[in-house]
Write an enzyme that holds these catalytic residues in place. Structure first.
Site, PDB file in Angstrom:
ATOM      1  N   HIS A 110      -4.356 -72.476   0.212  1.00 32.34           N
ATOM      2  CA  HIS A 110      -5.291 -71.198   0.786  1.00 32.34           C
ATOM      3  C   HIS A 110      -5.487 -70.267   1.487  1.00 32.34           C
ATOM      4  O   HIS A 110      -5.158 -68.870   1.182  1.00 32.34           O
ATOM      5  CB  HIS A 110      -6.370 -71.708  -0.020  1.00 32.34           C
ATOM      6  CG  HIS A 110      -7.931 -70.295   0.412  1.00 32.34           C
ATOM      7  ND1 HIS A 110      -7.723 -69.056  -0.689  1.00 32.34           N
ATOM      8  CD2 HIS A 110      -9.128 -70.423   0.877  1.00 32.34           C
ATOM      9  CE1 HIS A 110      -8.563 -68.346  -0.477  1.00 32.34           C
ATOM     10  NE2 HIS A 110      -9.881 -68.319   0.470  1.00 32.34           N
ATOM     11  N   GLU A 128     -16.629 -73.004   7.869  1.00 31.97           N
ATOM     12  CA  GLU A 128     -17.662 -72.893   6.606  1.00 31.97           C
ATOM     13  C   GLU A 128     -17.501 -74.657   6.100  1.00 31.97           C
ATOM     14  O   GLU A 128     -18.221 -75.233   5.224  1.00 31.97           O
ATOM     15  CB  GLU A 128     -17.263 -72.170   5.435  1.00 31.97           C
ATOM     16  CG  GLU A 128     -17.794 -71.924   4.315  1.00 31.97           C
ATOM     17  CD  GLU A 128     -19.277 -70.963   5.056  1.00 31.97           C
ATOM     18  OE1 GLU A 128     -19.790 -71.220   3.997  1.00 31.97           O
ATOM     19  OE2 GLU A 128     -19.647 -70.983   5.776  1.00 31.97           O
ATOM     20  N   ASP A 129     -15.772 -74.827   5.982  1.00 31.08           N
ATOM     21  CA  ASP A 129     -15.361 -75.828   4.743  1.00 31.08           C
ATOM     22  C   ASP A 129     -15.007 -77.217   6.253  1.00 31.08           C
ATOM     23  O   ASP A 129     -14.558 -78.357   5.427  1.00 31.08           O
ATOM     24  CB  ASP A 129     -14.487 -75.631   4.347  1.00 31.08           C
ATOM     25  CG  ASP A 129     -15.364 -74.604   3.343  1.00 31.08           C
ATOM     26  OD1 ASP A 129     -15.950 -74.923   2.770  1.00 31.08           O
ATOM     27  OD2 ASP A 129     -13.770 -74.065   2.027  1.00 31.08           O
ATOM     28  N   HIS A 160     -10.235 -68.271   8.245  1.00 38.11           N
ATOM     29  CA  HIS A 160     -11.155 -67.809   7.614  1.00 38.11           C
ATOM     30  C   HIS A 160     -12.363 -69.421   7.013  1.00 38.11           C
ATOM     31  O   HIS A 160     -13.450 -68.672   6.792  1.00 38.11           O
ATOM     32  CB  HIS A 160     -11.048 -67.151   6.491  1.00 38.11           C
ATOM     33  CG  HIS A 160     -10.816 -67.419   5.203  1.00 38.11           C
ATOM     34  ND1 HIS A 160      -9.069 -67.247   5.533  1.00 38.11           N
ATOM     35  CD2 HIS A 160     -11.256 -67.790   4.712  1.00 38.11           C
ATOM     36  CE1 HIS A 160      -9.180 -67.862   3.360  1.00 38.11           C
ATOM     37  NE2 HIS A 160     -10.754 -67.496   3.484  1.00 38.11           N
ATOM     38  N   ASP A 201       3.934 -41.904 -21.753  1.00 42.71           N
ATOM     39  CA  ASP A 201       4.800 -41.370 -21.850  1.00 42.71           C
ATOM     40  C   ASP A 201       5.747 -40.296 -21.451  1.00 42.71           C
ATOM     41  O   ASP A 201       6.316 -40.127 -21.508  1.00 42.71           O
ATOM     42  CB  ASP A 201       4.134 -39.894 -23.310  1.00 42.71           C
ATOM     43  CG  ASP A 201       2.928 -38.846 -21.743  1.00 42.71           C
ATOM     44  OD1 ASP A 201       2.814 -39.921 -20.734  1.00 42.71           O
ATOM     45  OD2 ASP A 201       2.604 -37.888 -22.886  1.00 42.71           O
ATOM     46  N   ASP A 260      -8.153 -63.022   1.008  1.00 41.51           N
ATOM     47  CA  ASP A 260      -9.359 -64.100   0.580  1.00 41.51           C
ATOM     48  C   ASP A 260      -9.644 -64.079  -1.255  1.00 41.51           C
ATOM     49  O   ASP A 260      -9.393 -65.060  -1.979  1.00 41.51           O
ATOM     50  CB  ASP A 260     -10.574 -64.389   1.170  1.00 41.51           C
ATOM     51  CG  ASP A 260     -11.187 -65.584   0.598  1.00 41.51           C
ATOM     52  OD1 ASP A 260     -10.950 -66.625   0.654  1.00 41.51           O
ATOM     53  OD2 ASP A 260     -12.654 -65.375   1.001  1.00 41.51           O
TER      54      ASP A 260
HETATM   55 MN    MN Z   1     -11.508 -68.467   1.122  1.00 39.11          MN
END
Ligand code: MN
Length: 484
Positions: free
Chosen positions: A47, A75-76, A71, A258, A137
Protein backbone atom coordinates in the site's frame (compact mmCIF):
# COMPACT_ATOMS: atom_id res chain seq x y z
CA UNK A 1 5.08 -3.01 -6.84
CA UNK A 2 8.64 -2.56 -5.65
CA UNK A 3 10.94 0.28 -4.72
CA UNK A 4 13.05 -0.19 -7.85
CA UNK A 5 10.11 0.82 -10.00
CA UNK A 6 9.62 4.00 -8.00
CA UNK A 7 13.32 4.83 -8.09
CA UNK A 8 13.34 4.40 -11.85
CA UNK A 9 10.39 6.71 -12.32
CA UNK A 10 11.78 9.35 -9.96
CA UNK A 11 15.13 9.45 -11.72
CA UNK A 12 13.40 9.51 -15.08
CA UNK A 13 11.40 12.56 -13.99
CA UNK A 14 14.43 14.30 -12.54
CA UNK A 15 17.71 12.76 -13.68
CA UNK A 16 20.07 14.29 -11.12
CA UNK A 17 17.99 13.80 -8.01
CA UNK A 18 19.63 12.19 -4.96
CA UNK A 19 17.46 9.23 -4.01
CA UNK A 20 19.33 8.09 -0.90
CA UNK A 21 16.52 9.40 1.32
CA UNK A 22 13.96 7.55 -0.76
CA UNK A 23 15.80 4.27 -0.23
CA UNK A 24 16.11 4.95 3.50
CA UNK A 25 12.42 5.77 3.73
CA UNK A 26 11.59 2.49 2.02
CA UNK A 27 13.73 0.52 4.47
CA UNK A 28 12.19 2.41 7.38
CA UNK A 29 8.61 1.79 6.22
CA UNK A 30 9.33 -1.81 5.26
CA UNK A 31 10.71 -2.60 8.70
CA UNK A 32 7.94 -0.72 10.53
CA UNK A 33 5.14 -2.52 8.63
CA UNK A 34 6.89 -5.90 8.66
CA UNK A 35 4.43 -8.73 9.31
CA UNK A 36 1.37 -6.53 8.71
CA UNK A 37 -1.08 -7.56 6.03
CA UNK A 38 -3.70 -5.68 4.06
CA UNK A 39 -7.26 -7.02 3.84
CA UNK A 40 -6.37 -8.29 0.39
CA UNK A 41 -3.72 -10.54 1.96
CA UNK A 42 -0.83 -8.53 0.53
CA UNK A 43 2.03 -7.22 2.64
CA UNK A 44 1.13 -3.84 4.06
CA UNK A 45 4.15 -2.20 2.44
CA UNK A 46 2.47 -2.71 -0.94
CA UNK A 47 0.00 0.00 0.00
CA UNK A 48 2.82 2.40 0.89
CA UNK A 49 4.63 1.59 -2.36
CA UNK A 50 1.55 2.08 -4.51
CA UNK A 51 0.81 5.39 -2.83
CA UNK A 52 4.38 6.56 -3.44
CA UNK A 53 4.26 5.36 -7.05
CA UNK A 54 1.11 7.35 -7.82
CA UNK A 55 2.85 10.40 -6.36
CA UNK A 56 5.86 9.82 -8.58
CA UNK A 57 3.53 9.39 -11.57
CA UNK A 58 2.10 12.85 -11.06
CA UNK A 59 5.67 14.17 -10.78
CA UNK A 60 5.58 15.11 -7.14
CA UNK A 61 8.79 16.29 -5.52
CA UNK A 62 10.85 13.85 -3.49
CA UNK A 63 9.67 14.91 0.01
CA UNK A 64 6.08 14.22 -1.05
CA UNK A 65 6.96 10.77 -2.36
CA UNK A 66 8.93 9.95 0.80
CA UNK A 67 6.02 11.09 2.95
CA UNK A 68 3.82 8.84 0.80
CA UNK A 69 5.98 5.86 1.68
CA UNK A 70 5.81 6.72 5.37
CA UNK A 71 2.21 7.91 5.55
CA UNK A 72 0.77 5.02 7.58
CA UNK A 73 3.76 4.48 9.85
CA UNK A 74 2.70 6.59 12.88
CA UNK A 75 -0.89 5.37 12.67
CA UNK A 76 -0.30 1.64 12.33
CA UNK A 77 3.16 0.80 13.67
CA UNK A 78 5.33 1.23 16.75
CA UNK A 79 7.36 3.96 15.13
CA UNK A 80 6.05 7.47 15.75
CA UNK A 81 6.38 10.97 14.32
CA UNK A 82 9.44 11.73 16.45
CA UNK A 83 11.23 8.73 14.94
CA UNK A 84 10.36 9.99 11.50
CA UNK A 85 11.60 13.47 12.27
CA UNK A 86 14.87 12.11 13.67
CA UNK A 87 15.62 10.18 10.46
CA UNK A 88 14.01 12.35 7.80
CA UNK A 89 13.75 15.88 9.16
CA UNK A 90 10.95 18.27 10.00
CA UNK A 91 9.50 18.72 6.50
CA UNK A 92 8.73 15.00 6.13
CA UNK A 93 7.38 14.90 9.67
CA UNK A 94 5.11 17.83 8.89
CA UNK A 95 3.69 16.08 5.82
CA UNK A 96 3.19 12.72 7.51
CA UNK A 97 1.62 14.42 10.51
CA UNK A 98 -0.79 16.20 8.19
CA UNK A 99 -1.99 12.89 6.73
CA UNK A 100 -2.25 11.27 10.15
CA UNK A 101 -4.47 14.13 11.32
CA UNK A 102 -6.66 13.69 8.26
CA UNK A 103 -7.35 10.06 8.92
CA UNK A 104 -8.79 10.32 12.42
CA UNK A 105 -12.43 10.89 11.77
CA UNK A 106 -14.67 10.08 14.68
CA UNK A 107 -18.14 10.77 13.37
CA UNK A 108 -20.72 8.83 11.41
CA UNK A 109 -23.19 9.73 8.67
CA UNK A 110 -23.61 13.36 7.74
CA UNK A 111 -21.43 14.49 10.62
CA UNK A 112 -18.68 12.27 9.39
CA UNK A 113 -18.87 13.82 5.97
CA UNK A 114 -18.69 17.31 7.42
CA UNK A 115 -15.82 16.40 9.63
CA UNK A 116 -13.80 14.94 6.79
CA UNK A 117 -14.51 17.91 4.57
CA UNK A 118 -13.38 20.26 7.28
CA UNK A 119 -10.22 18.27 7.78
CA UNK A 120 -9.46 18.14 4.08
CA UNK A 121 -9.67 21.89 3.82
CA UNK A 122 -7.69 22.44 6.99
CA UNK A 123 -4.96 20.25 5.58
CA UNK A 124 -5.16 22.07 2.28
CA UNK A 125 -4.73 25.36 4.09
CA UNK A 126 -1.59 24.13 5.81
CA UNK A 127 0.06 22.47 2.86
CA UNK A 128 -1.50 21.31 -0.39
CA UNK A 129 0.92 18.42 -0.63
CA UNK A 130 -0.88 16.70 2.25
CA UNK A 131 -4.05 16.53 0.18
CA UNK A 132 -2.18 15.20 -2.81
CA UNK A 133 -0.72 12.38 -0.71
CA UNK A 134 -4.20 11.69 0.64
CA UNK A 135 -5.52 11.35 -2.93
CA UNK A 136 -2.79 8.86 -3.81
CA UNK A 137 -3.57 6.92 -0.63
CA UNK A 138 -7.29 6.93 -1.46
CA UNK A 139 -6.69 5.80 -5.02
CA UNK A 140 -4.92 2.65 -3.84
CA UNK A 141 -7.58 2.04 -1.21
CA UNK A 142 -10.16 2.22 -3.99
CA UNK A 143 -8.20 -0.13 -6.19
CA UNK A 144 -8.22 -2.69 -3.38
CA UNK A 145 -11.79 -1.95 -2.28
CA UNK A 146 -12.95 -5.42 -3.33
CA UNK A 147 -11.59 -6.86 -0.07
CA UNK A 148 -14.10 -4.89 2.01
CA UNK A 149 -17.61 -5.78 3.14
CA UNK A 150 -20.37 -4.66 0.78
CA UNK A 151 -21.63 -1.78 2.95
CA UNK A 152 -18.14 -0.50 3.50
CA UNK A 153 -17.42 -0.55 -0.22
CA UNK A 154 -20.43 1.64 -0.82
CA UNK A 155 -19.47 4.02 1.97
CA UNK A 156 -15.91 4.44 0.70
CA UNK A 157 -17.07 4.96 -2.87
CA UNK A 158 -19.70 7.47 -1.80
CA UNK A 159 -17.32 9.41 0.37
CA UNK A 160 -14.82 9.53 -2.46
CA UNK A 161 -17.36 10.81 -4.96
CA UNK A 162 -18.75 13.40 -2.56
CA UNK A 163 -15.56 14.72 -1.03
CA UNK A 164 -12.37 13.66 -2.78
CA UNK A 165 -13.51 13.98 -6.35
CA UNK A 166 -14.76 17.59 -6.15
CA UNK A 167 -11.59 18.68 -4.40
CA UNK A 168 -9.42 16.94 -6.99
CA UNK A 169 -11.42 18.87 -9.59
CA UNK A 170 -10.87 22.14 -7.76
CA UNK A 171 -7.14 21.46 -7.80
CA UNK A 172 -7.18 20.58 -11.51
CA UNK A 173 -5.94 17.05 -10.85
CA UNK A 174 -8.02 15.57 -13.65
CA UNK A 175 -6.26 12.28 -14.13
CA UNK A 176 -6.56 11.34 -10.47
CA UNK A 177 -10.14 12.57 -10.45
CA UNK A 178 -11.08 10.36 -13.43
CA UNK A 179 -9.34 7.36 -11.96
CA UNK A 180 -11.21 7.73 -8.68
CA UNK A 181 -14.53 8.42 -10.40
CA UNK A 182 -14.45 5.33 -12.57
CA UNK A 183 -13.85 3.04 -9.60
CA UNK A 184 -16.65 4.70 -7.61
CA UNK A 185 -18.95 4.44 -10.61
CA UNK A 186 -18.26 0.72 -10.80
CA UNK A 187 -19.27 0.12 -7.18
CA UNK A 188 -22.12 2.60 -6.84
CA UNK A 189 -23.86 1.83 -10.15
CA UNK A 190 -22.62 -1.64 -11.07
CA UNK A 191 -25.31 -2.33 -13.72
CA UNK A 192 -24.82 0.91 -15.59
CA UNK A 193 -21.09 0.56 -15.31
CA UNK A 194 -21.05 -2.88 -16.87
CA UNK A 195 -23.31 -1.88 -19.74
CA UNK A 196 -21.25 1.15 -20.56
CA UNK A 197 -17.96 -0.66 -20.19
CA UNK A 198 -19.19 -3.29 -22.63
CA UNK A 199 -20.24 -0.71 -25.19
CA UNK A 200 -17.04 1.25 -24.86
CA UNK A 201 -14.48 -1.50 -24.47
CA UNK A 202 -15.97 -4.20 -26.67
CA UNK A 203 -18.43 -2.82 -29.20
CA UNK A 204 -16.62 0.35 -30.07
CA UNK A 205 -13.06 -0.61 -29.42
CA UNK A 206 -12.14 -2.10 -32.78
CA UNK A 207 -13.81 0.68 -34.72
CA UNK A 208 -12.05 3.25 -32.57
CA UNK A 209 -8.63 1.65 -32.84
CA UNK A 210 -8.87 1.22 -36.58
CA UNK A 211 -9.86 4.80 -37.03
CA UNK A 212 -7.11 6.11 -34.80
CA UNK A 213 -4.55 3.98 -36.64
CA UNK A 214 -5.73 5.51 -39.91
CA UNK A 215 -5.36 9.06 -38.59
CA UNK A 216 -1.99 8.29 -37.07
CA UNK A 217 -0.66 6.91 -40.32
CA UNK A 218 -1.87 9.75 -42.49
CA UNK A 219 -0.81 12.50 -40.11
CA UNK A 220 2.36 10.77 -38.94
CA UNK A 221 3.78 10.69 -42.46
CA UNK A 222 3.43 14.45 -42.82
CA UNK A 223 4.81 15.14 -39.34
CA UNK A 224 7.82 12.94 -40.08
CA UNK A 225 8.45 14.84 -43.31
CA UNK A 226 8.57 18.04 -41.26
CA UNK A 227 10.99 16.35 -38.83
CA UNK A 228 8.78 17.02 -35.83
CA UNK A 229 9.13 15.27 -32.52
CA UNK A 230 5.66 14.16 -31.50
CA UNK A 231 3.43 11.69 -29.71
CA UNK A 232 -0.08 10.92 -30.97
CA UNK A 233 -2.47 9.35 -28.53
CA UNK A 234 -6.08 8.29 -28.91
CA UNK A 235 -7.62 10.11 -26.02
CA UNK A 236 -9.00 8.13 -23.16
CA UNK A 237 -12.59 9.09 -22.48
CA UNK A 238 -13.44 7.89 -19.05
CA UNK A 239 -16.66 6.08 -18.44
CA UNK A 240 -18.09 8.13 -15.60
CA UNK A 241 -17.98 11.34 -17.63
CA UNK A 242 -19.80 9.62 -20.49
CA UNK A 243 -22.35 8.32 -17.98
CA UNK A 244 -22.85 11.75 -16.45
CA UNK A 245 -23.37 13.29 -19.86
CA UNK A 246 -25.92 10.64 -20.76
CA UNK A 247 -27.77 11.28 -17.51
CA UNK A 248 -27.62 15.03 -17.72
CA UNK A 249 -28.71 15.29 -21.31
CA UNK A 250 -30.85 12.18 -21.29
CA UNK A 251 -29.01 10.85 -24.30
CA UNK A 252 -28.01 7.46 -25.61
CA UNK A 253 -24.42 6.29 -25.73
CA UNK A 254 -23.92 6.77 -29.45
CA UNK A 255 -25.26 10.32 -29.24
CA UNK A 256 -22.60 11.25 -26.71
CA UNK A 257 -19.77 9.25 -28.09
CA UNK A 258 -19.80 10.48 -31.61
CA UNK A 259 -16.53 12.35 -31.96
CA UNK A 260 -13.17 10.69 -32.26
CA UNK A 261 -10.62 12.50 -30.19
CA UNK A 262 -6.86 12.51 -30.48
CA UNK A 263 -4.11 14.32 -28.73
CA UNK A 264 -0.77 15.39 -30.13
CA UNK A 265 2.09 16.29 -27.81
CA UNK A 266 5.13 18.16 -29.11
CA UNK A 267 8.22 19.97 -27.80
CA UNK A 268 7.50 23.64 -28.32
CA UNK A 269 4.68 26.12 -28.74
CA UNK A 270 5.87 26.84 -32.30
CA UNK A 271 5.50 23.11 -33.03
CA UNK A 272 1.90 23.20 -31.78
CA UNK A 273 0.98 25.77 -34.42
CA UNK A 274 2.91 23.91 -37.10
CA UNK A 275 1.02 20.71 -36.28
CA UNK A 276 -2.30 22.53 -36.46
CA UNK A 277 -1.36 23.90 -39.86
CA UNK A 278 -0.44 20.44 -41.08
CA UNK A 279 -3.71 18.96 -39.80
CA UNK A 280 -5.68 21.66 -41.60
CA UNK A 281 -3.77 21.00 -44.78
CA UNK A 282 -4.88 17.35 -44.71
CA UNK A 283 -8.45 17.68 -43.44
CA UNK A 284 -10.92 20.51 -43.64
CA UNK A 285 -11.44 22.18 -40.27
CA UNK A 286 -14.80 23.05 -38.77
CA UNK A 287 -14.10 26.75 -38.41
CA UNK A 288 -16.29 27.25 -35.36
CA UNK A 289 -14.28 24.60 -33.50
CA UNK A 290 -10.79 26.09 -33.70
CA UNK A 291 -9.72 27.25 -30.24
CA UNK A 292 -6.42 28.80 -29.31
CA UNK A 293 -6.06 28.23 -25.59
CA UNK A 294 -2.33 28.81 -25.91
CA UNK A 295 -2.65 32.48 -26.79
CA UNK A 296 -5.70 32.72 -24.55
CA UNK A 297 -5.48 30.17 -21.73
CA UNK A 298 -8.66 29.14 -19.92
CA UNK A 299 -9.22 30.88 -16.59
CA UNK A 300 -7.88 27.84 -14.74
CA UNK A 301 -4.64 28.09 -16.71
CA UNK A 302 -5.41 25.31 -19.20
CA UNK A 303 -3.44 25.61 -22.45
CA UNK A 304 -3.78 23.72 -25.76
CA UNK A 305 -4.86 24.20 -29.34
CA UNK A 306 -8.18 22.55 -30.18
CA UNK A 307 -9.52 21.90 -33.61
CA UNK A 308 -12.20 19.65 -35.03
CA UNK A 309 -11.79 18.55 -38.62
CA UNK A 310 -13.65 16.38 -41.09
CA UNK A 311 -11.18 13.52 -40.84
CA UNK A 312 -10.91 10.20 -42.71
CA UNK A 313 -14.29 9.09 -44.13
CA UNK A 314 -15.58 12.56 -43.28
CA UNK A 315 -15.81 11.68 -39.60
CA UNK A 316 -15.66 14.52 -37.09
CA UNK A 317 -12.26 14.23 -35.44
CA UNK A 318 -11.12 16.39 -32.59
CA UNK A 319 -7.47 17.21 -31.98
CA UNK A 320 -5.84 18.68 -28.92
CA UNK A 321 -2.33 19.92 -29.56
CA UNK A 322 -0.03 20.85 -26.71
CA UNK A 323 3.51 20.79 -25.37
CA UNK A 324 4.68 18.23 -22.81
CA UNK A 325 4.55 20.83 -20.12
CA UNK A 326 0.98 21.85 -20.96
CA UNK A 327 0.09 18.16 -20.98
CA UNK A 328 1.47 17.61 -17.50
CA UNK A 329 -0.38 20.61 -16.17
CA UNK A 330 -3.64 19.58 -17.79
CA UNK A 331 -3.46 16.10 -16.25
CA UNK A 332 -2.05 16.82 -12.82
CA UNK A 333 -3.07 20.42 -12.08
CA UNK A 334 -1.62 21.72 -8.90
CA UNK A 335 0.66 18.71 -8.52
CA UNK A 336 2.40 19.54 -11.79
CA UNK A 337 3.21 23.03 -10.61
CA UNK A 338 5.71 21.77 -8.09
CA UNK A 339 7.50 19.99 -10.80
CA UNK A 340 8.25 23.16 -12.67
CA UNK A 341 8.35 25.80 -10.02
CA UNK A 342 8.03 26.04 -6.29
CA UNK A 343 4.52 26.94 -5.26
CA UNK A 344 4.22 30.10 -3.26
CA UNK A 345 1.44 32.53 -2.56
CA UNK A 346 2.17 34.47 -5.70
CA UNK A 347 1.73 31.77 -8.28
CA UNK A 348 -0.99 29.93 -6.41
CA UNK A 349 -4.26 30.10 -8.34
CA UNK A 350 -6.48 32.78 -6.88
CA UNK A 351 -9.35 30.46 -6.07
CA UNK A 352 -7.22 28.44 -3.68
CA UNK A 353 -6.48 31.62 -1.81
CA UNK A 354 -10.20 32.28 -1.72
CA UNK A 355 -10.91 28.93 -0.14
CA UNK A 356 -8.25 29.63 2.42
CA UNK A 357 -9.79 33.04 3.05
CA UNK A 358 -13.16 31.45 3.75
CA UNK A 359 -11.45 29.46 6.43
CA UNK A 360 -10.00 32.59 7.99
CA UNK A 361 -13.24 34.54 7.83
CA UNK A 362 -15.54 31.83 9.12
CA UNK A 363 -17.04 32.71 12.49
CA UNK A 364 -17.01 29.18 13.84
CA UNK A 365 -16.67 25.61 12.71
CA UNK A 366 -20.28 25.33 11.60
CA UNK A 367 -20.09 28.50 9.58
CA UNK A 368 -16.86 27.26 8.06
CA UNK A 369 -18.33 23.91 7.11
CA UNK A 370 -21.43 25.53 5.70
CA UNK A 371 -19.36 27.84 3.52
CA UNK A 372 -17.10 25.04 2.38
CA UNK A 373 -20.00 22.82 1.50
CA UNK A 374 -21.35 25.61 -0.62
CA UNK A 375 -18.07 25.69 -2.48
CA UNK A 376 -17.74 22.03 -3.09
CA UNK A 377 -21.26 20.80 -3.56
CA UNK A 378 -23.62 21.26 -6.41
CA UNK A 379 -25.79 24.05 -5.07
CA UNK A 380 -23.05 26.49 -5.99
CA UNK A 381 -21.04 27.19 -9.07
CA UNK A 382 -17.71 28.91 -9.61
CA UNK A 383 -17.41 31.41 -12.41
CA UNK A 384 -14.54 33.61 -13.47
CA UNK A 385 -14.09 37.22 -14.39
CA UNK A 386 -11.91 37.93 -17.44
CA UNK A 387 -9.11 38.71 -14.98
CA UNK A 388 -9.36 35.23 -13.50
CA UNK A 389 -11.05 36.19 -10.24
CA UNK A 390 -13.38 33.54 -8.89
CA UNK A 391 -16.97 34.24 -7.94
CA UNK A 392 -19.27 31.90 -6.16
CA UNK A 393 -22.88 31.98 -7.34
CA UNK A 394 -25.92 29.83 -6.68
CA UNK A 395 -26.57 27.01 -9.12
CA UNK A 396 -28.49 28.17 -12.20
CA UNK A 397 -27.32 31.74 -11.70
CA UNK A 398 -27.49 34.03 -14.74
CA UNK A 399 -25.23 36.84 -16.01
CA UNK A 400 -27.53 39.27 -14.19
CA UNK A 401 -26.80 37.53 -10.88
CA UNK A 402 -23.12 37.79 -11.69
CA UNK A 403 -23.41 41.47 -12.61
CA UNK A 404 -25.10 42.40 -9.33
CA UNK A 405 -22.61 40.28 -7.47
CA UNK A 406 -19.80 42.46 -8.83
CA UNK A 407 -21.48 45.83 -8.34
CA UNK A 408 -25.01 47.21 -8.14
CA UNK A 409 -24.25 49.70 -10.89
CA UNK A 410 -22.97 47.01 -13.23
CA UNK A 411 -26.23 45.18 -12.64
CA UNK A 412 -28.39 48.23 -13.27
CA UNK A 413 -26.56 49.13 -16.46
CA UNK A 414 -26.08 45.64 -17.92
CA UNK A 415 -27.13 45.25 -21.54
CA UNK A 416 -25.43 42.02 -22.56
CA UNK A 417 -23.01 39.33 -21.58
CA UNK A 418 -20.06 37.52 -23.10
CA UNK A 419 -19.71 33.96 -21.82
CA UNK A 420 -16.50 32.14 -22.69
CA UNK A 421 -15.80 34.71 -25.38
CA UNK A 422 -19.22 34.29 -26.95
CA UNK A 423 -22.12 36.74 -26.94
CA UNK A 424 -24.94 35.55 -24.80
CA UNK A 425 -28.30 36.64 -23.47
CA UNK A 426 -28.71 37.89 -19.92
CA UNK A 427 -30.93 34.97 -18.89
CA UNK A 428 -28.45 32.28 -19.94
CA UNK A 429 -27.82 29.70 -17.18
CA UNK A 430 -24.19 29.83 -16.07
CA UNK A 431 -22.07 26.73 -15.61
CA UNK A 432 -19.10 25.93 -13.42
CA UNK A 433 -15.95 27.42 -14.86
CA UNK A 434 -17.63 29.91 -17.22
CA UNK A 435 -15.78 33.12 -17.85
CA UNK A 436 -18.14 36.07 -17.91
CA UNK A 437 -17.89 39.62 -19.03
CA UNK A 438 -20.80 42.02 -18.61
CA UNK A 439 -21.44 44.66 -21.22
CA UNK A 440 -22.85 47.83 -19.74
CA UNK A 441 -24.37 50.94 -21.22
CA UNK A 442 -23.79 54.02 -19.09
CA UNK A 443 -26.81 55.81 -20.50
CA UNK A 444 -29.08 53.00 -19.37
CA UNK A 445 -31.30 54.22 -16.53
CA UNK A 446 -31.95 51.04 -14.62
CA UNK A 447 -32.80 47.36 -14.62
CA UNK A 448 -35.49 45.62 -16.59
CA UNK A 449 -38.44 44.37 -14.55
CA UNK A 450 -38.46 41.14 -16.56
CA UNK A 451 -35.13 40.21 -15.05
CA UNK A 452 -37.01 39.27 -11.88
CA UNK A 453 -38.46 36.35 -13.84
CA UNK A 454 -35.11 34.62 -14.19
CA UNK A 455 -32.61 35.86 -11.60
CA UNK A 456 -31.70 33.17 -9.10
CA UNK A 457 -29.78 34.85 -6.28
CA UNK A 458 -31.26 36.94 -3.50
CA UNK A 459 -28.71 39.73 -3.99
CA UNK A 460 -29.75 40.49 -7.54
CA UNK A 461 -33.45 40.12 -6.77
CA UNK A 462 -33.29 42.52 -3.83
CA UNK A 463 -31.27 45.09 -5.70
CA UNK A 464 -33.68 45.11 -8.63
CA UNK A 465 -36.69 45.40 -6.32
CA UNK A 466 -35.05 48.17 -4.35
CA UNK A 467 -34.45 50.07 -7.55
CA UNK A 468 -38.09 49.92 -8.54
CA UNK A 469 -39.33 50.74 -5.07
CA UNK A 470 -37.12 53.80 -5.05
CA UNK A 471 -38.12 54.94 -8.49
CA UNK A 472 -41.80 54.51 -7.66
CA UNK A 473 -41.33 56.60 -4.52
CA UNK A 474 -39.50 59.17 -6.56
CA UNK A 475 -42.21 59.46 -9.14
CA UNK A 476 -44.84 59.77 -6.42
CA UNK A 477 -42.73 62.48 -4.84
CA UNK A 478 -42.47 64.24 -8.18
CA UNK A 479 -46.22 64.04 -8.71
CA UNK A 480 -46.84 65.47 -5.28
CA UNK A 481 -44.39 68.33 -5.76
CA UNK A 482 -45.87 69.08 -9.16
CA UNK A 483 -49.33 69.18 -7.66
CA UNK A 484 -48.32 71.82 -5.17
MN1 MN B 1 -2.95 4.63 3.73
Amino acid sequence: MDIQKIKKLVTKNKPNVDITMLELAYEFAHEAHLGQKRLTGEDYIQHSLHTAYTLAEIKSELPTIIAGLLHDVPEDTKRNLDDIEKDFGSEIRFLVEGITKLSNIKYRGVERQRESLRKMFMAMARDLRVIIIKFADRLHNLRTIEAHREDKKIRIAQETLEIYVPIAGLLGMWRLKWQMEDICFKYLFPEDFRKLEYKYEIEKKTERNQFIAKVKKQLGEKLDQEKLNYIIEGRFKHLYSIYQKMQRKNRKFHEIYDVFALRIIVDTIADCYRVMGIIHSIWKPKTSRIKDYIAMPKPNGYQSLHTTVFGPDGKATEFQIRTYRMHEEALHGIAAHWHYKEMNNNNQPKWIQEILDIQKEAQDTNDFIRKLKLNVFSDRIFVFSPKGEVFELSADATPIDYAYHIHTDIGHKATGAVINNRMSTLDQKLKNGDMIEIITNQSRKGPNKNWLKFVKGRTARNKIKQYFKRSTLESIRKLISRGK
